[in-house]
Design a protein around this motif. Structure first.
Motif, PDB file in Angstrom:
ATOM      1  N   THR A 131      15.647  26.732 -37.988  1.00 15.55           N
ATOM      2  CA  THR A 131      15.599  25.276 -38.146  1.00 15.55           C
ATOM      3  C   THR A 131      16.359  24.546 -37.044  1.00 15.55           C
ATOM      4  O   THR A 131      16.131  23.360 -36.824  1.00 15.55           O
ATOM      5  CB  THR A 131      16.180  24.867 -39.506  1.00 15.55           C
ATOM      6  N   PRO A 151      19.707  23.415 -36.700  1.00 19.74           N
ATOM      7  CA  PRO A 151      20.301  22.210 -37.303  1.00 19.74           C
ATOM      8  C   PRO A 151      21.482  21.644 -36.522  1.00 19.74           C
ATOM      9  O   PRO A 151      22.555  21.408 -37.086  1.00 19.74           O
ATOM     10  CB  PRO A 151      20.741  22.724 -38.676  1.00 19.74           C
ATOM     11  N   THR A 210      17.166  21.814 -47.825  1.00 24.40           N
ATOM     12  CA  THR A 210      17.723  21.163 -49.006  1.00 24.40           C
ATOM     13  C   THR A 210      17.611  22.016 -50.267  1.00 24.40           C
ATOM     14  O   THR A 210      18.388  21.830 -51.207  1.00 24.40           O
ATOM     15  CB  THR A 210      17.037  19.806 -49.246  1.00 24.40           C
ATOM     16  N   ASP A 243      22.794  18.360 -37.773  1.00 26.39           N
ATOM     17  CA  ASP A 243      21.592  17.544 -37.912  1.00 26.39           C
ATOM     18  C   ASP A 243      21.107  17.676 -39.355  1.00 26.39           C
ATOM     19  O   ASP A 243      20.461  18.654 -39.731  1.00 26.39           O
ATOM     20  CB  ASP A 243      20.513  18.016 -36.934  1.00 26.39           C
ATOM     21  N   ARG A 244      21.433  16.692 -40.169  1.00 31.37           N
ATOM     22  CA  ARG A 244      21.110  16.739 -41.598  1.00 31.37           C
ATOM     23  C   ARG A 244      19.610  16.824 -41.862  1.00 31.37           C
ATOM     24  O   ARG A 244      19.188  17.349 -42.898  1.00 31.37           O
ATOM     25  CB  ARG A 244      21.685  15.500 -42.291  1.00 31.37           C
ATOM     26  N   ASP A 245      18.810  16.316 -40.944  1.00 35.61           N
ATOM     27  CA  ASP A 245      17.363  16.356 -41.139  1.00 35.61           C
ATOM     28  C   ASP A 245      16.814  17.775 -41.073  1.00 35.61           C
ATOM     29  O   ASP A 245      15.664  18.016 -41.457  1.00 35.61           O
ATOM     30  CB  ASP A 245      16.649  15.491 -40.093  1.00 35.61           C
ATOM     31  N   ARG A 246      17.635  18.728 -40.584  1.00 35.08           N
ATOM     32  CA  ARG A 246      17.172  20.105 -40.434  1.00 35.08           C
ATOM     33  C   ARG A 246      17.929  21.074 -41.345  1.00 35.08           C
ATOM     34  O   ARG A 246      17.876  22.279 -41.142  1.00 35.08           O
ATOM     35  CB  ARG A 246      17.273  20.529 -38.965  1.00 35.08           C
TER      36      ARG A 246
END
Length: 330
Positions: A25, A27, A48, A42-45
């Motif tokens: 990913t 991140p 979750t 990088d929270r988008d990566r």
């Protein structure tokens, strides 16, 4: 003292992005300001479902920090690393500064060269033991970064049972399967995620460990896997964000030392991604430290496909300057 040039920093960032990460990913984000390099999450990566607390993502960023430092040292610069330098910015994971002269050692060169050869080996290993001297080298690599590498012995059966249990839970979790599917079985040219060509064949027998379903290629003929792979866990004395980063640095130094010794490695992350099995792992290793990742180590039959990396320019923050070059993971 000599100032680092944009070429030096660019090479260091190109090394940083070669770090491993969950499902590739990647991140991380970087920002460069003179002699300062910021490493950010990088929270988008962040996965979750599999990694809601970003433990594995922070480990990946710690591995990127290690690569960054190794590259700077190999180019003659001494890095100074501050983990979590600003309590008000929890996603600012590390600040790396560099100035002065560093006398490049043979070990610096060996580790730096391994950065671009290291790869995750998801395919069968030979039934060939990793020698004691190599195990000692890997253990020393983890210690160098303030962590520990424990080769499983008395815990082996309990840990492999937890791997199988976690794999079963995940195989029956629609949210996990959907998240995994988004990042795996990609085209070989994909700049992130895991391509199908890097996956392994299905085992032709039930072994002591369960291989991640999403990292198997159903198009390959079944193969015999090693019957009892060497497994090792990375431990730190404590838990928390800083410990995740130190574990990532230690993990990466172990992987680079393994690569330089022609030892292949892959990850058994399943028990860290299921709350019940993670709790049991933590309890199992409590007297020794906090567990962060489980490595499968051995000798591969042949090379495996490389996973892609995004160009450095894509992971630089605003105003960081142009210091990147695209590389491919090996």
């Amino acid at each position: 003292m000599k100032p680092a040039t944009s070429i030096v920093v660019g090479e260091a960032l190109a090394a940083a992005v070669m770090a491993p990460s969950p499902h590739n990913t990647q991140p991380w984000r970087f920002a460069v300001d003179g002699t300062r390099i910021e490493v950010r999450l990088d929270r988008d990566r962040v996965l979750t479902v599999a990694d809601p607390e970003a433990h594995q993502a922070r480990m990946a960023c710690g591995a990127a920090v290690l690569n960054l430092a190794v590259s700077l040292r190999c180019q003659g610069f001494e890095p100074r690393i501050r983990l979590l330098p600003d309590a008000g910015e929890p996603d600012l994971l590390a600040l790396v500064t560099h100035d002065g002269n560093h006398r490049v050692s043979a070990e610096d060169r060996v580790l730096a060269e391994a950065i671009f050869r290291r790869q995750t080996h998801r395919r069968p290993f030979l039934d060939q033991a990793v020698p004691t001297r190599v195990r000692a080298l890997l253990t020393s690599a983890a210690s160098h970064e303030g962590a520990a590498l424990r080769v499983l012995d008395t815990e082996y059966t309990q840990v492999t049972t937890l791997v199988r249990r976690a794999e079963f839970v995940q195989a029956n979790d629609d949210a996990f399967r959907a998240e995994s599917a988004r990042w795996t079985r990609r085209q070989l040219a994909s700049p992130d995620g895991v391509p199908a060509a890097a996956a392994g064949p299905r085992p032709d027998h039930e072994g002591v460990i369960a291989l991640r379903e999403s990292h198997l290629d159903p198009g390959l003929p079944e193969r015999l896997y090693e019957r009892q792979p060497l497994l090792a866990v990375v431990l730190t004395r404590d838990a928390g964000a800083a410990a995740d980063l130190r574990a990532g640095q230690a993990m990466q130094r172990v992987l680079l030392a393994a690569t330089s010794s022609h030892v292949a490695a892959s990850f058994l992350s399943q028990p860290f991604e299921v709350a019940s099995t993670l709790a049991r792992l933590t309890e199992l290793f409590h007297p020794l430290g906090h567990p962060h990742t489980l490595l499968r180590l051995g000798y591969g039959y042949s090379a495996v496909a490389r996973t892609g990396r995004r160009p450095v320019q894509e992971v630089l923050g605003p105003g960081a300057g142009d210091s990147g070059a695209e590389r491919k993971a090996r």
